[in-house]
Motif scaffolding. Structure first.
Motif, PDB file in Angstrom:
ATOM      1  N   TRP A 120       0.822  -1.213   0.000  1.00 49.79           N
ATOM      2  CA  TRP A 120       0.000   0.000   0.000  1.00 49.79           C
ATOM      3  C   TRP A 120       0.857   1.265   0.000  1.00 49.79           C
ATOM      4  CZ3 TRP A 120      -4.314  -0.907  -1.965  1.00 49.79           C
ATOM      5  CH2 TRP A 120      -4.860  -2.195  -1.843  1.00 49.79           C
ATOM      6  N   LYS A 121       2.068   1.148   0.505  1.00 53.98           N
ATOM      7  CA  LYS A 121       2.993   2.275   0.383  1.00 53.98           C
ATOM      8  C   LYS A 121       3.309   2.535  -1.089  1.00 53.98           C
ATOM      9  CE  LYS A 121       7.480   3.962   2.039  1.00 53.98           C
ATOM     10  NZ  LYS A 121       8.679   3.636   2.865  1.00 53.98           N
ATOM     11  N   SER A 122       3.515   1.475  -1.844  1.00 50.87           N
ATOM     12  CA  SER A 122       3.764   1.619  -3.282  1.00 50.87           C
ATOM     13  C   SER A 122       2.562   2.231  -3.992  1.00 50.87           C
ATOM     14  CB  SER A 122       4.096   0.259  -3.907  1.00 50.87           C
ATOM     15  OG  SER A 122       5.300  -0.262  -3.375  1.00 50.87           O
ATOM     16  N   GLN A 123       1.378   1.831  -3.553  1.00 54.44           N
ATOM     17  CA  GLN A 123       0.159   2.399  -4.142  1.00 54.44           C
ATOM     18  C   GLN A 123       0.110   3.910  -3.921  1.00 54.44           C
ATOM     19  OE1 GLN A 123      -2.154   0.671  -5.798  1.00 54.44           O
ATOM     20  NE2 GLN A 123      -3.829   2.157  -5.966  1.00 54.44           N
ATOM     21  N   LEU A 124       0.407   4.335  -2.703  1.00 54.48           N
ATOM     22  CA  LEU A 124       0.399   5.767  -2.394  1.00 54.48           C
ATOM     23  C   LEU A 124       1.445   6.510  -3.232  1.00 54.48           C
ATOM     24  CD1 LEU A 124      -0.658   8.108  -0.619  1.00 54.48           C
ATOM     25  CD2 LEU A 124       1.119   7.499   1.038  1.00 54.48           C
ATOM     26  N   GLU A 125       2.627   5.928  -3.331  1.00 53.11           N
ATOM     27  CA  GLU A 125       3.696   6.580  -4.091  1.00 53.11           C
ATOM     28  C   GLU A 125       3.346   6.695  -5.573  1.00 53.11           C
ATOM     29  OE1 GLU A 125       6.975   4.118  -3.058  1.00 53.11           O
ATOM     30  OE2 GLU A 125       7.389   5.183  -1.172  1.00 53.11           O
ATOM     31  N   SER A 126       2.514   5.788  -6.065  1.00 52.65           N
ATOM     32  CA  SER A 126       2.141   5.841  -7.477  1.00 52.65           C
ATOM     33  C   SER A 126       1.299   7.064  -7.803  1.00 52.65           C
ATOM     34  CB  SER A 126       1.386   4.567  -7.876  1.00 52.65           C
ATOM     35  OG  SER A 126       0.061   4.570  -7.346  1.00 52.65           O
ATOM     36  N   TYR A 127       0.638   7.641  -6.791  1.00 54.83           N
ATOM     37  CA  TYR A 127      -0.193   8.818  -7.054  1.00 54.83           C
ATOM     38  C   TYR A 127       0.661  10.030  -7.435  1.00 54.83           C
ATOM     39  CZ  TYR A 127      -3.603   5.972  -4.476  1.00 54.83           C
ATOM     40  OH  TYR A 127      -4.419   4.962  -4.034  1.00 54.83           O
ATOM     41  N   ALA A 128       1.949   9.998  -7.087  1.00 53.30           N
ATOM     42  CA  ALA A 128       2.841  11.110  -7.442  1.00 53.30           C
ATOM     43  C   ALA A 128       2.996  11.237  -8.949  1.00 53.30           C
ATOM     44  CB  ALA A 128       4.197  10.920  -6.777  1.00 53.30           C
ATOM     45  N   GLU A 129       2.595  10.197  -9.688  1.00 52.63           N
ATOM     46  CA  GLU A 129       2.641  10.272 -11.141  1.00 52.63           C
ATOM     47  C   GLU A 129       1.595  11.235 -11.682  1.00 52.63           C
ATOM     48  OE1 GLU A 129       2.157   6.274 -12.453  1.00 52.63           O
ATOM     49  OE2 GLU A 129       3.964   5.550 -11.437  1.00 52.63           O
ATOM     50  N   ILE A 130       0.644  11.630 -10.820  1.00 54.62           N
ATOM     51  CA  ILE A 130      -0.376  12.603 -11.194  1.00 54.62           C
ATOM     52  C   ILE A 130       0.097  13.968 -10.693  1.00 54.62           C
ATOM     53  CG2 ILE A 130      -2.791  13.299 -10.914  1.00 54.62           C
ATOM     54  CD1 ILE A 130      -3.445  10.342 -10.404  1.00 54.62           C
ATOM     55  N   PRO A 131       0.623  14.830 -11.554  1.00 54.81           N
ATOM     56  CA  PRO A 131       1.238  16.075 -11.090  1.00 54.81           C
ATOM     57  C   PRO A 131       0.277  17.004 -10.351  1.00 54.81           C
ATOM     58  CG  PRO A 131       1.042  16.014 -13.503  1.00 54.81           C
ATOM     59  CD  PRO A 131       0.713  14.658 -13.012  1.00 54.81           C
ATOM     60  N   GLU A 132      -1.015  16.875 -10.625  1.00 53.98           N
ATOM     61  CA  GLU A 132      -1.985  17.763  -9.972  1.00 53.98           C
ATOM     62  C   GLU A 132      -2.300  17.341  -8.536  1.00 53.98           C
ATOM     63  OE1 GLU A 132      -2.940  17.493 -14.412  1.00 53.98           O
ATOM     64  OE2 GLU A 132      -2.485  16.096 -12.774  1.00 53.98           O
ATOM     65  N   TRP A 133      -1.901  16.135  -8.155  1.00 52.34           N
ATOM     66  CA  TRP A 133      -2.230  15.634  -6.806  1.00 52.34           C
ATOM     67  C   TRP A 133      -1.442  16.408  -5.762  1.00 52.34           C
ATOM     68  CZ3 TRP A 133       0.794  11.845  -3.687  1.00 52.34           C
ATOM     69  CH2 TRP A 133       0.119  11.489  -2.505  1.00 52.34           C
ATOM     70  N   ASP A 134      -2.160  16.955  -4.795  1.00 54.96           N
ATOM     71  CA  ASP A 134      -1.524  17.751  -3.743  1.00 54.96           C
ATOM     72  C   ASP A 134      -1.814  17.187  -2.357  1.00 54.96           C
ATOM     73  OD1 ASP A 134      -4.204  18.265  -3.494  1.00 54.96           O
ATOM     74  OD2 ASP A 134      -4.033  20.447  -3.413  1.00 54.96           O
TER      75      ASP A 134
END
Length: 343
Positions: free
Chosen positions: A166-180
């Motif tokens: 699940w840590k990897s899942q969270l880190e994958s969201y960084a691929e979305i530049p708009e995610w803050d």
């Protein structure tokens, strides 16, 4: 109406399975909290409910349907309340996706409103909460190998894999530049570190539902018992105590009640506390509950990260902003709850 299902092809397949004769009648889409299609219909005096993936298939949609049907078939003779499986079709060419037919459930969803006498009786609502625990206690007691579910999941190192997964899942969201969102959920690393440092050393594998809470069950109209556990799409072989942890993570606490509007079942007074749910599980299970709050923290961590994915997509305009904002708030609350528990 557009049912999302080719009824003529369904009729032909049912003919081959000797499931009634004549036309399919009274086809009606059922609503609920799922993206999957649920179609209720009649044929030759019998009522069926068809379940299939959404029209826009996800990568694992067909396999999910096959797994659901496999589990429902395996628990058919158990004490676990569930929709009865009638027949399953793993061939995607019949309706464009795998699907199965099940018996309709004679019951109601509590999040859609409690009927009488439950709306007027806090004692009955207390029993409803306890019966929710009965469902997963019965599920966790099943010998999954004896009912033919070997290979459904990967129990080896199940607990060891959870945080990294699940840590990897969270880190994958960084691929979305708009995610803050990361700035708001800074406690997530502390929770993950605590989970790794306090992980139970052993567990006994069993069937888990994977998303067990009040919105995924139906109750009987005439007594405070479960009519069926529904939405089995996350079912696997793992540690059944995570289902109890999931219940703990999603169960309203004093903070939820003080805020108002976050409790999906009303009225809430009379429902057991989370500690009462744990005690009720312990009274009927031989599983070791000495680390049960670890499972509650893991459930907060896992569910919070899953919900944050919708917020990340909403930041990029790929999901409704209102839903994304609501789920982001839920992620923050879940991690705050986890931090309170580890403190």
């Amino acid at each position: 109406m557009d049912t999302g299902v080719d009824l003529e092809r369904l009729r032909s397949w049912m003919d081959e399975q000797s499931l009634g004769t004549g036309p399919i009648e009274n086809a009606t889409r059922l609503t609920g909290g799922t993206q999957n299609i649920l179609l209720k219909f009649d044929r030759a005096g019998r009522t069926y409910v068809l379940r299939r993936p959404p029209l826009s298939l996800r990568g694992n949609s067909n396999e999910t349907m096959r797994r659901e049907a496999r589990v429902l078939a395996a628990i058919a003779d158990s004490g676990v309340p569930h929709p009865g499986l009638i027949a399953a079709c793993g061939d995607e060419n019949v309706l464009g996706a795998a699907f199965y037919l099940m018996e309709p459930v004679d019951g109601y969803a509590p999040s859609q409103g409690l009927p009488e006498p439950f709306v007027s009786s806090s004692d009955l609502r207390h029993q409803m909460g306890l019966s929710l625990v009965d469902g997963i206690a019965a599920l966790g007691a099943i010998d999954y190998e004896a009912v033919g579910l070997t290979g459904l999941g990967k129990p080896y190192n199940y607990l060891e894999r959870q945080v990294s997964r699940w840590k990897s899942q969270l880190e994958s969201y960084a691929e979305i530049p708009e995610w803050d969102g990361r700035k708001d959920i800074e406690g997530v690393n502390r929770v993950g570190d605590w989970l790794e440092a306090n992980r139970p050393s052993t567990f006994r594998p069993g069937i888990i539902h994977g998303d067990y809470h009040l919105n995924n069950v139906m109750y009987r109209y005439d007594r405070p018992e479960l009519a069926a556990i529904v939405d089995w799409e996350l079912t696997t072989i793992g540690d059944p105590l995570l289902d109890l942890g999931w219940l703990m993570a999603t169960w309203p606490d004093e903070a939820d009640l003080a805020e108002g509007g976050t409790v999906t079942v009303q009225p809430w007074d009379g429902f057991p506390t989370a500690d009462e749910l744990i005690a009720h599980y312990a009274a009927q299970s031989d599983r070791d509950l000495s680390h049960i709050h670890w499972y509650g923290v893991l459930a907060c961590y896992k569910l919070g990260i899953i919900l944050e994915g919708t917020y990340a997509r909403a930041c990029a305009g790929k999901a409704p902003k209102e839903i994304g904002d609501t789920l982001h708030s839920s992620t923050i609350r879940l991690l705050q709850r986890a931090l309170r528990w580890i403190n």
